[in-house]
Every structure is written in C-alpha cells, then in structure tokens.
Design a protein around this motif. Structure first.
Motif, mmCIF file in Angstrom:
data_model
loop_
_atom_site.group_PDB
_atom_site.id
_atom_site.type_symbol
_atom_site.label_atom_id
_atom_site.label_comp_id
_atom_site.label_asym_id
_atom_site.label_seq_id
_atom_site.Cartn_x
_atom_site.Cartn_y
_atom_site.Cartn_z
ATOM 1 N N MET A 156 -53.052 34.981 58.932
ATOM 2 C CA MET A 156 -53.880 35.481 57.805
ATOM 3 C C MET A 156 -53.186 35.470 56.624
ATOM 4 O O MET A 156 -53.706 35.095 55.525
ATOM 5 C CB MET A 156 -54.204 37.018 58.019
ATOM 6 N N THR A 157 -51.772 35.633 56.373
ATOM 7 C CA THR A 157 -50.935 35.585 55.244
ATOM 8 C C THR A 157 -50.755 34.403 54.860
ATOM 9 O O THR A 157 -51.165 34.166 53.453
ATOM 10 C CB THR A 157 -49.832 36.262 55.511
ATOM 11 N N LEU A 158 -50.530 33.305 55.743
ATOM 12 C CA LEU A 158 -50.369 31.946 55.162
ATOM 13 C C LEU A 158 -51.790 31.445 54.871
ATOM 14 O O LEU A 158 -51.778 30.707 53.953
ATOM 15 C CB LEU A 158 -49.804 31.089 56.556
ATOM 16 N N ILE A 159 -52.784 31.409 55.456
ATOM 17 C CA ILE A 159 -53.942 30.995 55.003
ATOM 18 C C ILE A 159 -54.370 31.600 53.645
ATOM 19 O O ILE A 159 -54.991 30.904 52.576
ATOM 20 C CB ILE A 159 -55.123 31.376 55.820
ATOM 21 N N TYR A 160 -54.216 33.025 53.468
ATOM 22 C CA TYR A 160 -54.394 33.588 51.924
ATOM 23 C C TYR A 160 -53.727 32.839 50.845
ATOM 24 O O TYR A 160 -54.140 32.468 49.900
ATOM 25 C CB TYR A 160 -54.171 34.978 52.100
ATOM 26 N N ARG A 161 -52.178 32.590 51.295
ATOM 27 C CA ARG A 161 -51.590 31.795 50.364
ATOM 28 C C ARG A 161 -52.035 30.477 50.243
ATOM 29 O O ARG A 161 -52.135 29.664 48.949
ATOM 30 C CB ARG A 161 -50.101 31.959 50.803
ATOM 31 N N PHE A 162 -52.418 29.641 51.174
ATOM 32 C CA PHE A 162 -52.844 28.557 51.001
ATOM 33 C C PHE A 162 -53.965 28.443 50.122
ATOM 34 O O PHE A 162 -54.586 27.101 49.430
ATOM 35 C CB PHE A 162 -53.031 27.709 52.404
ATOM 36 N N ILE A 163 -55.004 29.286 50.246
ATOM 37 C CA ILE A 163 -56.191 29.354 49.369
ATOM 38 C C ILE A 163 -55.802 29.200 47.863
ATOM 39 O O ILE A 163 -56.415 28.378 46.919
ATOM 40 C CB ILE A 163 -56.951 30.828 49.482
ATOM 41 N N PHE A 164 -54.843 29.740 47.378
ATOM 42 C CA PHE A 164 -54.307 29.828 45.910
ATOM 43 C C PHE A 164 -53.754 28.428 45.800
ATOM 44 O O PHE A 164 -53.953 27.728 44.901
ATOM 45 C CB PHE A 164 -53.246 30.795 45.805
ATOM 46 N N ILE A 165 -53.115 27.748 46.541
ATOM 47 C CA ILE A 165 -52.507 26.346 46.687
ATOM 48 C C ILE A 165 -53.755 25.434 46.404
ATOM 49 O O ILE A 165 -53.777 24.456 45.565
ATOM 50 C CB ILE A 165 -51.572 25.983 47.590
#
Length: 259
Positions: A156-165
């Motif tokens: 969940m945390t990594l996917i959320y971060r990759f959205i910004f990328i």
C-alpha cells in the motif's frame, strides 16, 4: 504533491490522533454498508461532507470535485442495474421493444440502482474523510498496530509513492510535448498521447528501480519504518464518535432497519 496529500497534512484535524479518525471512518462505513437504507446513506454522505468541509477545513469546491469523479463512474455503473432485458413484458416504467426482447426500467430495478448508488457514494465519502484528514504514513502506522500483515502495508505504501512518481513523469513529458506543439491538433494529439503513454511507463519503471535501489542501500529488508508523532487519545473525541454513530444507528433502525 497532490492536493489530497496536501490537505492530509494541512487540515484542522491534523493534530487529532489517527486512531480516532480511523475509528470514526471504520464504524461509519460499516453502518453505511450494513444498513443500506436511503436515510442512512444520505446521512452518512452529508455527515462526512460536514466533517471534511467544516471540521477539517477542506474547501467545499475541491471536495465536490472529488465526489463528482466517483459519482460519474457510479452513475454509469448503476445504469446497467436499472435496465432489465427480458422476453416477457413486465411492469416497466419505461421500455423499448426490439424483436422478441423488451428492454426497460422497472420500479424494483430503479430502487436497486438508486440504493446501490447512494450506498457506494456514502462509502466513498467515508474514504475521502480518512484520506483528506490523515497522511498515508499515519494510516500505515494504525494498520501496523492493528496487526495488519506487513506485506499489505508495504504494498500500500509503495503503490501510493509510485503514484506520485507516475504523475510527475507524466507532467514532465506532457510539458515537453506541449512546448513542441505536440497537441496542436487532433492527429498530432493522439500521436503524442501514444508516445506519452509509452515513455511514461518506461521512465516510471526506471525511477521505481532507482527508488528500490536507494531503499536497499539503506538496509531495506522488506519493512518500511515511519517516524510517528506521539499523540494521546482524547476521551471527548471518543465520546463524540460513539454519540454520533449511535445516533446514526438508532435513527437508521427507526427509519428502515436492515432492509
């Protein structure tokens, strides 16, 4: 930074314990799904809108735009629920006859579609309350204390971060294409859009790999740790949550119960 993330860190409820906000979200969305009456769903939607706009201080125009996105998607989805196709004529409110089939809207189908739309919109409003008042790191911290599997929290945390990328890469490519008149007409627009999609995924993959390498260089072993600000539970907020949700439960049971 997305505006959703901006308001999550900068709102009037930012200093409230994340567990209290998560408790309010969880109990209210459970009532919205367990008591699928029109009264319950409307009250939940209005309650969460008031909590976000007045209590948290999020601009109502921005919140309304957020609701319009899932609202339009739900409107298209529930249209299929409202329409019935059959060979035998029924008590249609409106129908068309094509060959051996009748396609139209019945009273039951219309009621089911409206109920589904309102229930889904109420659940979305609960989710908006949590996402607009609580940062992702605090949500992950609450889930970790609830003994949620570490793999789920990490994904969940990594996917959320990759959205910004993904959004940042898209913005850079779109700006570069626009500066070269890549969208001056329909033909060049579609051509530029196809190139944007291809480049977006390639560059996003490379940046995600670079992000993973940076995590590994900092001794990442499959568990992300966040610094959380220590906060105390507020008895007044807990009492308010219990009072509001209890009143909602009693009014919903009086208005229609579990049907």
């Amino acid at each position: 930074m997305l505006l959703i993330d901006h308001y999550a860190y900068n709102n009037k409820l930012a200093g409230v314990h994340p567990g209290e906000k998560f408790l309010f979200f969880a109990v209210t969305v459970a009532l919205c799904l367990a008591l699928p009456t029109t009264f319950t769903t409307l009250v939940v939607t209005l309650l969460m809108a008031g909590a976000v706009v007045f209590a948290a201080g999020v601009p109502w125009r921005f919140y309304l735009k957020l609701l319009l996105l899932p609202g339009a998607f739900l409107a298209v989805g529930v249209a299929a629920v409202a329409v019935s196709v059959t060979r035998a004529p029924q008590d249609f409110i409106w129908a068309i006859h094509t060959g051996q089939y009748f396609a139209g809207i019945t009273r039951q189908g219309l009621d089911n579609s409206v109920n589904l739309f309102l229930r889904s919109l109420g659940a979305v409003s609960c989710l908006y309350f949590l996402s607009l008042t609580t940062p992702m790191t605090e949500i992950a911290d609450v889930l970790r204390k609830m003994r949620m599997p570490t793999l789920v929290i990490e994904l969940m945390t990594l996917i959320y971060r990759f959205i910004f990328i993904l959004l940042e890469v898209t913005r850079q490519i779109y700006t570069a294409q626009s500066s070269r008149l890549g969208y001056k007409n329909t033909r060049t627009g579609f051509n530029s859009l196809s190139r944007l999609i291809l480049s977006m995924f390639i560059k996003s993959y490379r940046q995600s790999q670079a992000m993973y390498d940076s995590l590994v260089s900092r001794c990442y072993s499959g568990d992300l740790h966040h610094l959380s600000e220590p906060r105390q539970w507020c008895a007044r907020n807990i009492l308010l949550i219990v009072t509001v949700d209890s009143a909602l439960l009693l009014c919903s049971l009086y208005a229609g119960g579990l049907v």
